[in-house]
Design a protein around this motif. Structure first.
Motif, PDB file in Angstrom:
ATOM      1  N   VAL A  17       5.525   7.345   3.320  1.00 16.10           N
ATOM      2  CA  VAL A  17       5.332   6.126   4.101  1.00 16.10           C
ATOM      3  C   VAL A  17       4.254   5.266   3.458  1.00 16.10           C
ATOM      4  N   GLY A  18       4.439   3.959   3.515  1.00 15.49           N
ATOM      5  CA  GLY A  18       3.468   3.007   2.997  1.00 15.49           C
ATOM      6  C   GLY A  18       3.317   1.840   3.948  1.00 15.49           C
ATOM      7  N   PHE A  59       9.865  -8.140   1.065  1.00 15.65           N
ATOM      8  CA  PHE A  59      10.917  -7.292   1.598  1.00 15.65           C
ATOM      9  C   PHE A  59      12.180  -7.309   0.744  1.00 15.65           C
ATOM     10  N   GLU A  60      12.311  -8.315  -0.100  1.00 14.90           N
ATOM     11  CA  GLU A  60      13.565  -8.491  -0.842  1.00 14.90           C
ATOM     12  C   GLU A  60      13.879  -7.304  -1.735  1.00 14.90           C
ATOM     13  N   LYS A  61      12.885  -6.770  -2.424  1.00 19.18           N
ATOM     14  CA  LYS A  61      13.123  -5.676  -3.366  1.00 19.18           C
ATOM     15  C   LYS A  61      13.108  -4.307  -2.702  1.00 19.18           C
ATOM     16  N   LEU A  62      12.769  -4.254  -1.405  1.00 22.52           N
ATOM     17  CA  LEU A  62      12.579  -2.974  -0.738  1.00 22.52           C
ATOM     18  C   LEU A  62      13.689  -2.617   0.240  1.00 22.52           C
ATOM     19  N   TYR A 120       0.842  -1.193   0.000  1.00 19.83           N
ATOM     20  CA  TYR A 120       0.000   0.000   0.000  1.00 19.83           C
ATOM     21  C   TYR A 120       0.879   1.246   0.000  1.00 19.83           C
ATOM     22  N   LEU A 121       0.804   2.027  -1.083  1.00 18.69           N
ATOM     23  CA  LEU A 121       1.565   3.272  -1.250  1.00 18.69           C
ATOM     24  C   LEU A 121       3.062   3.063  -1.037  1.00 18.69           C
ATOM     25  N   MET A 122       3.570   1.977  -1.600  1.00 19.65           N
ATOM     26  CA  MET A 122       4.988   1.660  -1.419  1.00 19.65           C
ATOM     27  C   MET A 122       5.870   2.160  -2.569  1.00 19.65           C
ATOM     28  N   GLU A 123       5.272   2.719  -3.621  1.00 17.80           N
ATOM     29  CA  GLU A 123       6.055   3.087  -4.804  1.00 17.80           C
ATOM     30  C   GLU A 123       7.172   4.070  -4.474  1.00 17.80           C
ATOM     31  N   ASP A 124       6.888   5.086  -3.657  1.00 21.88           N
ATOM     32  CA  ASP A 124       7.895   6.092  -3.324  1.00 21.88           C
ATOM     33  C   ASP A 124       8.234   6.091  -1.841  1.00 21.88           C
ATOM     34  N   ALA A 125       7.821   5.053  -1.123  1.00 25.67           N
ATOM     35  CA  ALA A 125       7.957   5.043   0.334  1.00 25.67           C
ATOM     36  C   ALA A 125       9.419   4.952   0.770  1.00 25.67           C
ATOM     37  N   GLU A 126       9.733   5.714   1.817  1.00 28.08           N
ATOM     38  CA  GLU A 126      11.035   5.626   2.471  1.00 28.08           C
ATOM     39  C   GLU A 126      10.921   4.903   3.812  1.00 28.08           C
ATOM     40  N   TYR A 127       9.707   4.834   4.320  1.00 30.25           N
ATOM     41  CA  TYR A 127       9.404   4.102   5.552  1.00 30.25           C
ATOM     42  C   TYR A 127       8.211   3.190   5.270  1.00 30.25           C
TER      43      TYR A 127
END
Length: 352
Positions: free
Chosen positions: A274-275, A290-293, A241-248
Motif C-alpha cells: 500500500v502507498g 492516477f493515469e499511470k496507476l 509515497y511508496l507507490m512503486e509496488d503498491a496494489e492499494y
C-alpha cells in the motif's frame, strides 16, 4: 539559511514577507490569529502596511483594491471568515487579479469549533462565490511546505493573474516545526503594466468586472477558462509515497496525509502493498497522478477530515467510482493512526 523553529501561522507570515508581500488586510479568528498578529508587528519593519479591517467582508475588498494597484497582497482567515470573503474572492477572480489567501481550516459548518478540519474543500475547490471560475488551491502537509507554498502562491498569482488559496488546517497553523526561508522566483513574471496607479496621465487602464451583454459575458468566461486549461496542464502537483509496488493506494492531503503516512508504515510491516497519492494542488486536482496507476491499483482509500468532499474528484481522476473507499472524521475530530490502519485492513481484506 539555517532552519528556525516556528509556529506555522507565524512562519507563513514570514514567508509572505520574504516573497515580497507588503500589504495585509484581515481580521482575527482562531486558529489563524497569529498570522495577522505576526504581520502587524513585522510588516511595518519592511515598509509594509497592515490593516485589521472592521470585518472579513471589508478585508477582502481591501485586497481587491490593492491587487488592482499591482501590489503583492495577502489575507488570511479560518473557515467562517473565508465564507464571508467569498463574494470578494469571486470579484477578484473575475477581474483576473493576483492575490494570496490563506485558510487555516476549522470544523464546521457555521461557527462550528476551533479545532482543525478539512471541510472547506468544496467551498474552496468548487468555488464558493457565484459564477464559473476557479482559483489555484495549494495544500501543504507541513510547516515547511506551507512556507514554500505561500512563497510559490505569490508567483503563481502574478504569473496567471488569479487568486491563489493556500488551504491548510488549524493543526498546521498551530504546530511548531523547523523551517527555512529561501525565496526564489521560478516564474518569468511580466511587468504589471495593467495596474491602476492613479497617476492621471499616460495610458489609462481599467479593471473590469461588470459585463452587461450576455454574449460578451460568455466570451469573458470562455477567456478565463482558456487560462484555466493552461493551469490544469502545467500546475498539477502531487507526491507519490511508496507507490512503486503498491496494489492499494490511500489518497489524502494536508494533516490527514501525515496520519496516513504513519498508518502505511504499520500496514507495510503487516505485509500490505500500500502507498499514498498526496495531492499538493487541490485545484487543479492532480488527475495525472492516477493515469499511470489505474490498471494496477485495486482500491483507492480516500482519508479526509470531512465527510468525503474530495471523493468525487478522486473518482473522476481514476474513472471508476467503485474503486473508491472513504474514511473520514469531521467537526474538528482528527483521525488516529489505528483508525486508519483498521480501515486499510478492512478494505484490503483483513489481517494477513
Amino acid at each position: 539559511m539555517a532552519k528556525v523553529l516556528m509556529k506555522g501561522n507565524e512562519a507563513v507570515g514570514k514567508a509572505a514577507i520574504e516573497a515580497g508581500c507588503r500589504y495585509f488586510f484581515g481580521y482575527p479568528i482562531t486558529p489563524q490569529s497569529e498570522v495577522p498578529e505576526y504581520l502587524s508587528s513585522e510588516l511595518p519593519k519592511v515598509g509594509g502596511v497592515f490593516v485589521q479591517a472592521e470585518s472579513e467582508v471589508a478585508a477582502i475588498n481591501m485586497v481587491y483594491g490593492a491587487a488592482g494597484a499591482g501590489a503583492r497582497v495577502l489575507t488570511s482567515s479560518s473557515s467562517p471568515g473565508i465564507a464571508l470573503k467569498q463574494e470578494g474572492i469571486g470579484y477578484i477572480s473575475n477581474a483576473g487579479l493576483p492575490a494570496v489567501i490563506i485558510n487555516m481550516m476549522r470544523g464546521g459548518p457555521g461557527l462550528g469549533t476551533i479545532q482543525p478540519g478539512q471541510a472547506d474543500y468544496n467551498m474552496t475547490v468548487k468555488g464558493g462565490s457565484n459564477g464559473d471560475y476557479h482559483d489555484i488551491v495549494l495544500a501543504p502537509a507541513s510547516v515547511q511546505e506551507a512556507v514554500d507554498m505561500v512563497m510559490e502562491a505569490f508567483d503563481l498569482a502574478d504569473y496567471y493573474g488569479t487568486p491563489v488559496i493556500v488551504l491548510a488546517d488549524g493543526l498546521i497553523g498551530q504546530m511548531m516545526e523547523p523551517v527555512e526561508f529561501n525565496y526564489v522566483c521560478k516564474k518569468e513574471l511580466a511587468p504589471k503594466t495593467w495596474a491602476l496607479t492613479g497617476k492621471g496621465d499616460g495610458e489609462k487602464h481599467m479593471i473590469q468586472n461588470l459585463v452587461i451583454e450576455p454574449d460578451e459575458c460568455e466570451a469573458w468566461n470562455k477567456s478565463h477558462f482558456e487560462k484555466y486549461a493552461v493551469i490544469e496542464a502545467n500546475e498539477q502537483a502531487w507526491e507519490e509515497y511508496l507507490m512503486e509496488d503498491a496494489e492499494y493506494a490511500f489518497v489524502s492531503y494536508g494533516t490527514s496525509s501525515r496520519i496516513v503516512r504513519s498508518a502505511i508504515s504499520y500496514l507495510r510491516e503487516a505485509g500490505y502493498k500500500v502507498g499514498m497519492i498526496r495531492p499538493k494542488t487541490l485545484w487543479p486536482f492532480p488527475a495525472k497522478a492516477f493515469e499511470k496507476l489505474d490498471k494496477k491499483i485495486k482500491k483507492y482509500m480516500d482519508v479526509e477530515m470531512s465527510m468525503g468532499q474530495m471523493v468525487q474528484d478522486v473518482a473522476y481522476a481514476c474513472n471508476d467510482k467503485n474503486k473508491i473507499e472513504f474514511y473520514g472524521r469531521t467537526g474538528g475530530v482528527v483521525p488516529a493512526v489505528d483508525e486508519i490502519v483498521e480501515f486499510g485492513k478492512r478494505v484490503m481484506g483483513g489481517d494477513k
